[in-house]
Structures are given as structure tokens and as C-alpha cells.
Design an enzyme around this catalytic site. Sequence first.
Site, short mmCIF file in Angstrom:
data_model
loop_
_atom_site.label_atom_id
_atom_site.label_comp_id
_atom_site.label_asym_id
_atom_site.label_seq_id
_atom_site.Cartn_x
_atom_site.Cartn_y
_atom_site.Cartn_z
N HIS A 167 -7.58 -5.52 -3.21
CA HIS A 167 -6.30 -4.86 -2.93
C HIS A 167 -6.45 -3.35 -3.07
O HIS A 167 -5.93 -2.58 -2.26
CB HIS A 167 -5.23 -5.39 -3.88
CG HIS A 167 -3.85 -4.94 -3.55
ND1 HIS A 167 -3.23 -3.89 -4.18
CD2 HIS A 167 -2.95 -5.38 -2.63
CE1 HIS A 167 -2.02 -3.72 -3.69
NE2 HIS A 167 -1.82 -4.60 -2.74
N HIS A 187 -0.75 -0.69 4.21
CA HIS A 187 0.65 -0.55 3.81
C HIS A 187 1.40 0.35 4.79
O HIS A 187 0.80 1.11 5.54
CB HIS A 187 0.76 0.04 2.41
CG HIS A 187 0.68 -1.00 1.33
ND1 HIS A 187 1.77 -1.72 0.92
CD2 HIS A 187 -0.36 -1.45 0.60
CE1 HIS A 187 1.41 -2.57 -0.04
NE2 HIS A 187 0.11 -2.43 -0.24
N HIS A 196 -1.57 -9.27 3.63
CA HIS A 196 -1.26 -9.89 2.34
C HIS A 196 -1.19 -11.41 2.43
O HIS A 196 -1.53 -12.10 1.47
CB HIS A 196 0.04 -9.31 1.77
CG HIS A 196 -0.12 -7.93 1.20
ND1 HIS A 196 0.00 -6.81 1.98
CD2 HIS A 196 -0.41 -7.51 -0.06
CE1 HIS A 196 -0.20 -5.74 1.23
NE2 HIS A 196 -0.46 -6.13 -0.01
N HIS A 317 9.79 -5.18 -2.25
CA HIS A 317 8.36 -5.15 -2.55
C HIS A 317 8.00 -3.98 -3.46
O HIS A 317 7.52 -4.16 -4.59
CB HIS A 317 7.53 -5.08 -1.27
CG HIS A 317 6.09 -4.79 -1.52
ND1 HIS A 317 5.55 -3.54 -1.37
CD2 HIS A 317 5.08 -5.59 -1.94
CE1 HIS A 317 4.26 -3.57 -1.70
NE2 HIS A 317 3.95 -4.81 -2.03
N HIS A 321 7.44 -3.87 -7.73
CA HIS A 321 6.14 -3.42 -8.27
C HIS A 321 6.39 -2.41 -9.38
O HIS A 321 5.80 -2.49 -10.47
CB HIS A 321 5.30 -2.78 -7.17
CG HIS A 321 4.34 -3.73 -6.51
ND1 HIS A 321 3.19 -4.17 -7.11
CD2 HIS A 321 4.36 -4.31 -5.28
CE1 HIS A 321 2.54 -4.99 -6.30
NE2 HIS A 321 3.23 -5.10 -5.18
N PHE A 338 -0.74 1.07 -6.50
CA PHE A 338 -1.48 0.26 -5.54
C PHE A 338 -2.87 -0.13 -6.06
O PHE A 338 -3.30 -1.27 -5.92
CB PHE A 338 -1.66 1.02 -4.22
CG PHE A 338 -0.46 0.99 -3.33
CD1 PHE A 338 0.31 -0.15 -3.21
CD2 PHE A 338 -0.11 2.10 -2.58
CE1 PHE A 338 1.42 -0.18 -2.37
CE2 PHE A 338 1.00 2.08 -1.73
CZ PHE A 338 1.76 0.94 -1.63
N HIS A 351 3.83 -11.61 -4.26
CA HIS A 351 3.49 -11.57 -2.84
C HIS A 351 3.66 -12.92 -2.15
O HIS A 351 3.86 -12.97 -0.94
CB HIS A 351 2.08 -11.02 -2.64
CG HIS A 351 2.09 -9.53 -2.49
ND1 HIS A 351 2.39 -8.90 -1.31
CD2 HIS A 351 1.92 -8.54 -3.41
CE1 HIS A 351 2.38 -7.59 -1.48
NE2 HIS A 351 2.10 -7.34 -2.75
#
Length: 593
Positions: A167, A187, A196, A317, A321, A338, A351
Site C-alpha cells: 500500500h 489515489h 484496492h 474513506h 482513516h 498513506f 477497505h
Amino acid sequence: MGSKLWFSTVLLAFIFVTLAFSATFLLHGSHIEGELRGLDEEKSPAVYISAAFEWLRSTVFGVNGGWFSSSSEPNKTKTILVVANISSCHKSLTDADRPVYCCPPKPKSEESVIDFQFPSPSSPMRIRRPTYLVDEEYIAKYEKAVSIMKQLSYDDPRSFNRQANMHCIYCTGAYNQENSTSIFKIHNSWLFFPWHRAMIYFHEQMLAKFMGDDTFALPYWNWDNPAGMVFPSMYLNGSFIDKDRNPIHLPPHVADISYHEKESGLGPEDQISSNLAFMYTQMVSGAKKPELFMGCKYKAGKEGYCKSPGTIEIAPHDTLHSWAGSDITPEGEDMGAFYSAARDPVFYAHHANIDRLWNVWKGLRGNRLEFEDPEWLDSYFYFYDENAQLVRIKIRDTLDMTKFRYTYQEVDLPWLNARPKPSISPKIARNILKMRETQNGLQLPSHTFSPDFGPEGRTLDTTIRTKVHRPKIHRSKKEKEEEEEVLVVYGIDVKKDTYVKFDVFVNVVDETTTGPESREFAGTYVNMRSGVRLVRNEGDSTVNGKSTLKLGISEVVEDLEADEDEYIWVTLVPRGGTGVNTTIDGIQIEYMR
């Protein structure tokens, strides 16, 4: 007419002679071959026959558009795919110049690659269930498999750290694109959902192999349903533990899915209501066109760059996070950056729900194909499978989850019935806004500007209000169905790697008391931290990193009774003091088919 008849006669005669010659050769091949050998010692008569047919196809059958092939073939535009160059990997540094090694031990280009194959249709259909509906036996088996992954050597691509760094590599731009010096990122564009989906699928397959259970499926964190709007308690024990989480957001705290790094102050019931209304905006009214939901059409090279995420990627999303990550680590690690997000096992449940919502959204629109563009469908990613084999998987392979032999346990979708209502009467609101405009310098705030903020843009250090022209009014019902009115906030420039969030309102009178539960709320923008900076190669392309926010507002404008108005008032509200390092170039309205 006579010339065409003559041409057809000659053509048929040619075909007959050619076929007769072919048949004769097949029957008396060796004899004819001996007589013709002198024509070319290197070629057999079959080659000449094949060449004759090729000549016939290209010169005769190609007349007037061709019978066997399209005359436009030579003019076909070559499809250029967006693909990561896995032969090299950029290293990363933290803000304190501490190396962060996301790159694999050796270049993937040194390994053999196979094309992805779907599981057998006869294999078990695996069912992903909400985290709050799995039993103790399931949790124990899953926890043990994660423990095995964490004990594997970093040389093994199935190790938990290597999975986390997969990732990191793709989400920070550690690879360039193939045949380009532009970086490859998954992204903020139409690559987000397919990449994903593939990642968690292969992760799930690894876990199933380690536990010896081909029916195993990941759980999903069902934060769009009141029953799942808390941090999943199953991730608080054993190998699921991650020390870098925000302790005040653990159970029984209700998640704020539109979080802006400050607590909302809402009680549990009000927070749930706000969450459901927010989900309606992100899944329904703001996501009526594929690009609004999936993200912009990111293509190859410097010219193909775009940065405009879809509704669900922006939030919940990004926001969840940040909500789950620590509030004391430098970059909000683990979930809040990230590069480190996949170090927390809850990443995969988060996810899985994102993936589920993609499927739900597809169902709401009749399961139509999102995009027919081959530059999207045929672009591909690299992942390791459960046998540590490097696999190439195309985006077109990811579009039907049932081919992967998994599905989701269905639960209620209460947000479908949570369409927000105006905070005050639209008529009253319109009168107040017109009065403010008329009084201009008296009641209109000093920070009101034209929707074009000029070459330097406008710093989002305080609320921005502006009047935006609507190019099309008096649209018919059919026109509204075919074409979505889209509010575009363009030239969003975040000056440093930091979390930024601002909310967007239409015709709002008092934005300080209005949130997602009100119809005036049109959507939100979020910039999530990368957490690291890349050590770029000399000569690598750089692009203008400005992003664009696109919000579908047809339904918002209709509910605010502004459908016949030539202008609407747009308000941008920076949240949590996060806009001080951000400028915006302007706001306008477009129409999207």
C-alpha cells in the site's frame, strides 16, 4: 452498374482459381513443391498462397470500406495504458529525514509474472460479514493467520509488513509509470476502487491459505449502518492490536464519518443521524455519474495527470482513516497516513466496506459498466498471490466481484431513506441572501469574492462565500436525468503534506449551525497525508499538484427550490483550522453526462 458486375465476376474468378490452386497443392503437394522450388528456395507454395490471400484481403476486399476488415484500422489510435514501472522504486523519507523503506528487497522486474486467472466457478462462494456478526471461532482463526503473517520474513511478499508496504509503494507514488518519468499513484482517481479491490482480494487469499480454509472471507467494518458505527472490538486483541490508534475513538465512541480532526460534540443519536445523511449525499445525490463516484480519468504520462477523487474516497474513506489514526504520532500514523495505513489490521475491514459500497452503488444504477474506455479497462496492477507468485491483473478483471468467488452479507441501508431537508425554508433563505447582497458593504462579509479568485488564488484561512452563475436553468426532467449539474471547486493547492478538510454549502444562511444533516450541505473535500516524501530521480516529471473537487448538486438545487435561479450562493468552510496552507483558484458550475 456494369463495371461493378464486371469487377465482381473477376473477383469471384480470382477466388475460385486461388482456392483451386490451394486444393491441388494439398492433394499433390510434394510434386508441385518440387516444380515450384525454384521460385524461392526459402519459401514453400503455402507461403505464396497465404500472401495471395493477404493481397486479396488488403487490396481488393478493402475497397469501399472493406468486406473483411474496417478501412479505419490503420488509423486506429494506440491505447496507452497506465501501468507502474516495477523495475525501480523510489525511496521515502519522513519529515525528519528518517528513511522509510517501502520498496521490496529486490525489483519485481527480476521475478516471473503470470496473468491473473479467476478461481474456478465451482469453488466455494466466500461471504464477507460485518465485524459485529462474526463469531469467536472465526475471530480466533483469523487472528492466528495474521499472527503467522507477522512472523514471516520480509523476503516473503506474503508477510504482514510486505503487505502493508504494498500500500505504501502504490499510494505514495514510489513507482514511476511505464515509459514515463511521471509517478504512478492509485489515489484520487478512477484507479482507487479497482486497485484496492485487488489488494484485499489477494490479502484474503493469503490468509485463507495460512489457515487452510478456502471458505475464509475478510470481515467488513459496516460504518454506514448504526450497528457498525463504532471501532470493531475484534481488533482490540492479539495480533489485531495496533498501538498507533486514537484511544478516545475506541468503543463505545460512535464514529464521525465526516471527521475533521476535531470532535463534533454530537451525542450518539445525533452523530448517527448526521452520519446517515452524510452517506446519502456521498452515495446518492452526489454520486449520480460514474466520475463523481469513481474519481477522475487518470491517464498515462504528464498530460494524463488528474487529481479529483470520487465521493466515497474523499469521505468516509479519508476521514475514517484520520479518525482511526493516532492523534499523537507525527503524521497520524498508522491509519491516518498513506504510507503506514495498512500496518493496522483494521485497514482491511475498512477497505472491505469501501469495496462493498462500490458494489452497492453499482446495484443502485443497474450494474452498468462504469467506463468503456480501454485505457481504464486494460490498465493493470501487480500483486503477489497466496503462493508468492507475482500476478498481473487488469482493471477489467476486478469489475465483477462474484468472479472472484466472494460476496457480502446483505444488511440494511438506512441512509437510502436519510435524504436531508433544508435547515430553514428555502424561500426565507433566498430573501436573507438577497438582502445581504443588496446591503453589500453593511452585512455582506468582507471576505466575499468573485467565483474566480485570480492567479494567486484565495487562501482558505477563513470561510469563503461567493455567488456562482448557473449556465443552464429551466431544464426539463429528461435533461436533468441525462446531465448532472456539477459544482466544481478548482485549483485546490495544498502547500504541504498535511491534513486538509473543508465543507461546501449551497444557499446556506448560517454555516456555523449547519452540517451534513441539512440539505444545504453539498459535499466535502479532504486531503489525506502521504506521511513521507519521495527521493525522486533526476529528470523525473513534476506536475501541478492542484486538485479539483466535483460535487453533483442537481438534487440539492431542486430541494432548495433554486432550480430556476440564475445564481446560487456557495460557501466553503475550512474545518479544524486545516485550510491555512491551502489556496483555491475558483468555483464554477459544469454539466456532466
